[in-house]
Design a protein around this motif. Structure first.
Motif, PDB file in Angstrom:
ATOM      1  N   GLU A  18       0.876  -1.340   0.042  1.00 39.82           N
ATOM      2  CA  GLU A  18       0.121   0.190  -0.159  1.00 39.82           C
ATOM      3  C   GLU A  18       0.917   1.421   0.207  1.00 39.82           C
ATOM      4  O   GLU A  18       1.719   1.205   0.652  1.00 39.82           O
ATOM      5  N   SER A  30       1.304   2.697   3.398  1.00 36.71           N
ATOM      6  CA  SER A  30       1.939   2.199   4.588  1.00 36.71           C
ATOM      7  C   SER A  30       3.384   2.547   4.772  1.00 36.71           C
ATOM      8  O   SER A  30       4.028   3.335   3.975  1.00 36.71           O
ATOM      9  N   ASN A  62       6.226  -1.642   7.666  1.00 39.84           N
ATOM     10  CA  ASN A  62       5.318  -2.527   7.071  1.00 39.84           C
ATOM     11  C   ASN A  62       5.841  -3.016   5.682  1.00 39.84           C
ATOM     12  O   ASN A  62       5.709  -4.287   5.347  1.00 39.84           O
TER      13      ASN A  62
END
Length: 743
Positions: free
Chosen positions: A679, A682, A686
């Protein structure tokens, strides 16, 4: 009778004069150490008992002059042998040569090649070649300089006692003539004690025995001050003799030499003023040692050198132009001009310090009492160094038929090199401040890291076009760094705090740029405030430049080529000198890149346009709402090539299928490839966790790198790194990130 021992040699009556009068004071032969020593020597000749000692001092000074000429000759010969530029070697044993052979050495000891400063080239240091109080080699008609002769006179010890006895016959000192150093020192010691006892000199006003034997002009002047004070106290025995008026030549060359010497006297006098002010600050403890060095770096060494330099100039001014050795003087002085390097680098900082802190540095009894005048004094060293090329050029024009023309020509080249070095140091210092301000002025760096651009070389406001006669020019702020040329447009603040371009270019012209360019410190003179916000409009990497050539009077044509595109554009500068500086710098960078490329890949420039695919990102024209740029990324390791080839096979359909909120991360690990979706919003933790989870089967992953737009592989480990990556991809409308994983 008490006698005040105020210096009458180095800085006459300077304390009582206003600063303004010091700046404008006309300096004459009475302020020259050379002429002061000549006058004292003539006064001492009035004492019959001291004449034998003067003759002995003359003989020893003549030997020192010959030794200095020999050392300079040996150093040059060794340097020439080291560089294999001259095959002939100097005769190894010339110590027994007579005066005639010594004079012959003076003629040949400095030929048409300058000194090499390589410490490995010679076992003789440049400092060791200075054994007299003059620099260089004396003209053939001069045996020695009067300053060295007086120094040798005082070192005999007995002459000091003779002077004291002539002034104070009621307190006679024993006069013991001897070449035994201990006896000489004993006579000097007796003289010092007698001066302290019968003339009420303080310890600070007197000199030490080591001062008499020192090769430092400051120590010699301390001795000379005391001797002159004693002589002046007995005018009936040692009457004053006016300094001999110099009969200058009325020829064009004579006028240039006169200007050279008279301006050199004034410069040394100004240095003496500056040194006295520094000593006042030091004695009062007003500023600390670091601040003192920042204001007056190497000042003591510079004054010592410039006094010797002036003595040599005075000597050359006394002889026929055909016998002058001014060129040899500069060749010998080349090394010592390096003393000015910290002065030129720290000049701006010194001026700023004075502006903010002068109040604590002022005093009613200080030799300099005005902030602006102190700044003027601090500027004089750099101004003088930049004056030498002009004086030597004039002298060279009047000496075309001179036997020492080659020496003068080399001296001119040396002086120009020194001036360029001074200007370069100042430019680098100023550019460092410009870069710090530039970092905050740019609204969006679009993923670029200014720390990777290399050193800022030049910056300026430049008119740019594609060379098409039908196309109008557009002005940008252009910055030339070592690795990139970059273009900016100035932004103006609108109502409501919104920002817009101050001047937009028409959409008709298209220029693709690959490297950031520096300015020439002329932005303010062209109307820029220096604090306005900037919009990054284009860039071109230096590695992509193909050809740089001057055109017209003040324009520069640049041809560039990348793996996918090629083009050209024209930079038009305000004047020809600025254009030439940019041209020289760019061509030098190109030569360096090509040389490094040949060394690293054993191939020529064609390797840049090989069939190997490299990532390439482009943007729209600099004249459109979105900047156009080219990133020519050359992989550092051959193992990455297969990854790049596979990268090409991704279809456009697959690219467009990636969700807008997601990035495709393609991972290369030991010639295998993996993909994960991350993403956009993110964080770095992450993202790294997703990548490592994907590679769990291969073991522990310790490093993850990506390739930035300059072709460098950068560790991806912090939130800042991750934000730079996302900005880079967003700017190029890319949805795929290539990374390399390492266990």
């Amino acid at each position: 009778m008490a006698i005040q021992s105020q210096s009458t040699v180095s800085l006459p009556t300077s304390v009582t004069q206003s600063t303004q009068s010091l700046l404008n004071r006309k300096v004459s032969t009475e302020d020259s150490l050379y002429h002061i020593c000549l006058t004292i020597q003539k006064r001492l000749e009035l004492l019959p008992q001291i004449r034998p000692y003067l003759n002995l001092a003359h003989a020893s000074s003549e030997l020192l002059s010959e030794r200095q000429a020999l050392l300079l000759s040996q150093k040059q010969q060794l340097s020439q042998q080291h560089h294999r530029s001259v095959g002939s070697a100097m005769s190894g044993n010339s110590g027994a040569a007579g005066v005639k052979n010594g004079l012959d050495r003076r003629i040949s000891s400095l030929s048409a090649s300058s000194f090499n400063e390589d410490p490995e080239a010679s076992s003789i240091s440049v400092e060791e070649t200075v054994v007299t109080f003059s620099m260089g080699i004396l003209p053939i008609s001069m045996d020695c300089d009067p300053v060295t002769q007086l120094s040798q006179l005082f070192q005999q010890g007995s002459p000091l006692c003779i002077i004291f006895n002539a002034v104070k016959p009621q307190y006679k000192l024993p006069v013991v003539s001897s070449d035994d150093l201990k006896i000489c020192k004993k006579s000097i010691y007796d003289f010092i004690l007698a001066c302290k006892k019968y003339f009420t000199f303080s310890d600070e006003e007197l000199f030490t025995i080591s001062d008499v034997f020192s090769n430092d002009t400051e120590h010699f002047i301390k001795v000379l001050d005391v001797v002159k004070t004693l002589m002046d106290s007995a005018p009936q025995v040692l009457p004053q003799i006016p300094v001999e008026h110099i009969k200058w030549s009325n020829t064009d060359r004579g006028k240039v030499v006169r200007e050279f010497i008279e301006t050199e006297r004034k410069y040394v006098y100004d240095l003496e003023i500056l040194n006295q002010y520094r000593n006042q600050l030091l004695q009062r403890g007003i500023i600390n040692s670091e601040e003192l060095y920042m204001l007056f770096p190497n000042l003591s060494d510079i004054i010592d050198f410039q006094r010797r330099f002036l003595i040599s100039m005075e000597i050359n001014g006394q002889v026929d132009p055909s016998k002058q050795r001014i060129g040899a003087l500069f060749m010998h002085s080349k090394h010592f001009f390096k003393l000015y390097e910290p002065w030129s680098i720290g000049q701006n900082a010194a001026i700023d310090f004075i502006s903010s802190s002068f109040d604590k540095m002022a005093g009613s009894d200080f030799v300099i009492g005005n902030k602006l005048e102190l700044q003027s004094f601090l500027l004089k060293p750099v101004q003088r160094l930049c004056k030498y090329p002009l004086l030597l050029k004039e002298l060279l024009q009047q000496a075309k038929d001179s036997a020492n023309y080659k020496e003068l020509e080399l001296a001119w080249e040396i002086s120009k090199s020194i001036a360029r070095s001074i200007n370069e140091n100042q430019r680098r210092t100023e550019n460092h401040e410009v870069v710090k301000k530039l970092y905050d002025r740019v609204v969006n760096w679009k993923g670029y890291r200014i720390a990777k651009f290399g050193e800022l070389l030049y910056f300026d406001k430049v008119a740019i076009s594609t060379g098409n006669g039908n196309e109008s020019e557009h002005e940008f702020e252009v910055y030339l760094f070592e690795k990139i040329i970059i273009l900016f447009s100035e932004l103006v603040q609108k109502k409501g705090n919104s920002i817009s371009l101050k001047k937009k270019a028409s959409s008709a012209s298209t220029i693709t740029l690959q490297h950031m360019s520096g300015s020439g410190n002329n932005l303010n003179s062209h109307g820029s405030s220096g604090d306005s916000k900037l919009d990054l409009r284009g860039r071109i990497m230096i590695v992509n430049l193909n050809q740089v050539s001057p055109i017209d009077n003040r324009s520069l044509s640049i041809i560039w080529e990348s793996p996918k595109e090629q083009g050209n554009f024209v930079l038009k500068f305000k004047n020809e000198e600025t254009r030439d500086n940019w041209c020289s710098s760019l061509q030098s960078l190109l030569r360096q890149i090509r040389s490094e490329s040949l060394k690293s890949s054993n191939s020529d420039r064609s390797s840049f346009s090989s069939n190997t695919y490299y990532p390439h990102y482009s943007m729209n024209s600099i004249n459109s709402s979105q900047n156009r740029r080219i990133s020519d990324v050359l992989p550092k390791q051959h193992t990455h090539q297969s990854f790049e080839n596979e990268y090409r096979s991704i279809s456009e359909n697959y690219r467009t299928s990636i969700p807008e909120s997601t990035l495709l991360v393609r991972i290369s690990y030991q010639n295998d490839f993996y993909t994960v979706l991350v993403e956009v919003d993110s964080g770095i933790d992450n993202m790294l966790q997703i990548v490592k989870r994907k590679l769990t089967h291969v073991g522990n992953i310790s490093k993850i790198k990506y390739q930035d737009e300059d072709g460098d592989y950068v560790m991806l480990e912090s939130e800042d790194d991750w934000n730079v990556v996302k900005d880079m991809l967003r700017e190029s409308s890319e949805r795929i990130l290539n990374v390399w994983a390492h266990a």
